[in-house]
Enzyme design. Sequence first.
Site, PDB file in Angstrom:
ATOM      1  N   CYS A 135      25.727  34.630  40.718  1.00  0.00           N
ATOM      2  CA  CYS A 135      26.699  35.585  40.398  1.00  0.00           C
ATOM      3  C   CYS A 135      26.969  36.205  41.789  1.00  0.00           C
ATOM      4  O   CYS A 135      26.092  36.708  42.735  1.00  0.00           O
ATOM      5  CB  CYS A 135      26.205  36.507  39.712  1.00  0.00           C
ATOM      6  SG  CYS A 135      27.117  38.390  39.672  1.00  0.00           S
ATOM      7  N   GLU A 136      28.386  36.296  42.246  1.00  0.00           N
ATOM      8  CA  GLU A 136      28.886  36.577  43.467  1.00  0.00           C
ATOM      9  C   GLU A 136      28.810  38.299  43.840  1.00  0.00           C
ATOM     10  O   GLU A 136      28.942  38.611  44.852  1.00  0.00           O
ATOM     11  CB  GLU A 136      30.213  36.180  43.897  1.00  0.00           C
ATOM     12  CG  GLU A 136      31.421  36.551  42.952  1.00  0.00           C
ATOM     13  CD  GLU A 136      32.723  36.103  43.474  1.00  0.00           C
ATOM     14  OE1 GLU A 136      33.894  36.635  43.444  1.00  0.00           O
ATOM     15  OE2 GLU A 136      32.769  34.831  43.735  1.00  0.00           O
ATOM     16  N   HIS A 137      28.409  38.930  42.478  1.00  0.00           N
ATOM     17  CA  HIS A 137      28.611  40.340  42.527  1.00  0.00           C
ATOM     18  C   HIS A 137      27.227  41.011  42.804  1.00  0.00           C
ATOM     19  O   HIS A 137      27.101  42.022  43.472  1.00  0.00           O
ATOM     20  CB  HIS A 137      29.091  40.894  41.271  1.00  0.00           C
ATOM     21  CG  HIS A 137      30.399  40.517  40.870  1.00  0.00           C
ATOM     22  ND1 HIS A 137      30.823  40.329  39.661  1.00  0.00           N
ATOM     23  CD2 HIS A 137      31.542  40.453  41.689  1.00  0.00           C
ATOM     24  CE1 HIS A 137      32.186  39.684  39.988  1.00  0.00           C
ATOM     25  NE2 HIS A 137      32.661  40.135  41.078  1.00  0.00           N
ATOM     26  N   HIS A 138      25.987  40.227  42.379  1.00  0.00           N
ATOM     27  CA  HIS A 138      24.608  40.556  42.454  1.00  0.00           C
ATOM     28  C   HIS A 138      23.895  39.638  43.037  1.00  0.00           C
ATOM     29  O   HIS A 138      22.584  40.127  43.355  1.00  0.00           O
ATOM     30  CB  HIS A 138      24.131  40.973  41.217  1.00  0.00           C
ATOM     31  CG  HIS A 138      25.014  42.140  40.388  1.00  0.00           C
ATOM     32  ND1 HIS A 138      25.857  41.860  39.574  1.00  0.00           N
ATOM     33  CD2 HIS A 138      25.114  43.523  40.760  1.00  0.00           C
ATOM     34  CE1 HIS A 138      26.620  42.711  38.849  1.00  0.00           C
ATOM     35  NE2 HIS A 138      26.084  43.826  39.759  1.00  0.00           N
TER      36      HIS A 138
ATOM     37  N   GLN B  84      31.768  33.250  36.641  1.00  0.00           N
ATOM     38  CA  GLN B  84      31.784  32.178  35.568  1.00  0.00           C
ATOM     39  C   GLN B  84      33.323  31.689  35.391  1.00  0.00           C
ATOM     40  O   GLN B  84      33.479  30.429  35.179  1.00  0.00           O
ATOM     41  CB  GLN B  84      31.136  32.348  34.445  1.00  0.00           C
ATOM     42  CG  GLN B  84      31.112  31.282  33.286  1.00  0.00           C
ATOM     43  CD  GLN B  84      30.323  31.604  32.269  1.00  0.00           C
ATOM     44  OE1 GLN B  84      29.269  32.359  32.153  1.00  0.00           O
ATOM     45  NE2 GLN B  84      30.796  30.996  31.192  1.00  0.00           N
TER      46      GLN B  84
ATOM     47  N   HIS C 123      23.630  35.355  32.053  1.00  0.00           N
ATOM     48  CA  HIS C 123      23.745  36.151  33.345  1.00  0.00           C
ATOM     49  C   HIS C 123      22.585  36.873  33.547  1.00  0.00           C
ATOM     50  O   HIS C 123      22.229  38.021  32.699  1.00  0.00           O
ATOM     51  CB  HIS C 123      25.183  36.486  33.507  1.00  0.00           C
ATOM     52  CG  HIS C 123      26.090  35.799  33.408  1.00  0.00           C
ATOM     53  ND1 HIS C 123      26.850  35.560  34.863  1.00  0.00           N
ATOM     54  CD2 HIS C 123      26.660  34.851  32.573  1.00  0.00           C
ATOM     55  CE1 HIS C 123      27.611  34.655  34.457  1.00  0.00           C
ATOM     56  NE2 HIS C 123      27.767  34.275  33.138  1.00  0.00           N
TER      57      HIS C 123
ATOM     58  N   CYS D  82      22.085  39.113  35.800  1.00  0.00           N
ATOM     59  CA  CYS D  82      22.482  40.303  36.142  1.00  0.00           C
ATOM     60  C   CYS D  82      22.857  41.425  35.090  1.00  0.00           C
ATOM     61  O   CYS D  82      22.826  42.454  35.056  1.00  0.00           O
ATOM     62  CB  CYS D  82      24.037  40.373  36.902  1.00  0.00           C
ATOM     63  SG  CYS D  82      25.342  39.563  36.306  1.00  0.00           S
TER      64      CYS D  82
END
Length: 186
Positions: free
Chosen positions: A75-78, A116, A144, A146
């Site tokens: 995940c590019e956020h976490h 995703q 996920h 996250c």
Amino acid sequence: MSDSLSAHYREILLGLGEDPAREGLLDTPKRAAKAMRYLCHGYELSLEEIVNGALFASDNDEMVIVRDIELYSLCEHHLLPFIGKAHVAYIPTGKVLGLSKVARIVDMFARRLQIQENLTRQIAEAIERITGAAGVAVVIEAQHMCMMMRGVEKQNSQMFTSVMLGAFRESANTRQEFLQLIKRSH
């Protein structure tokens, strides 16, 4: 590059209040850097390299489906993993793609920092571009970390995304056939 990445992991350990000089962590920055480079090796690949000419003439104009392609992404956020399966279909127009190439295309995009929704579209557009297919459909189902390990901590949640291009978008019957064929039997 690896020394720089290792140094950043060392700083992360320090930031967490850990001692990077303790026995169990001595090589952790190097191992973490190596692991991250592997998990993100999709940046080093191109569609043309992966396909490597594995397009074959065919009179088939019926749906081709590769189902249950496992995928692992971050995940590019976490920077936490999401793990799942991709289902990919296309309708050939004179050429079919080597079977393993579909899975390799999924991996190329999954092995990058992702969300995703974008991953699903990137796979569909790549298959369309390389094959010239009359239609492409991609469905991804994933869990996920996250959402499971932090935040709302929902252990049984799954995310489904789909992208339908060409005949799969235009024809409800074609779309329904694909969705029926990838449906799980329980």
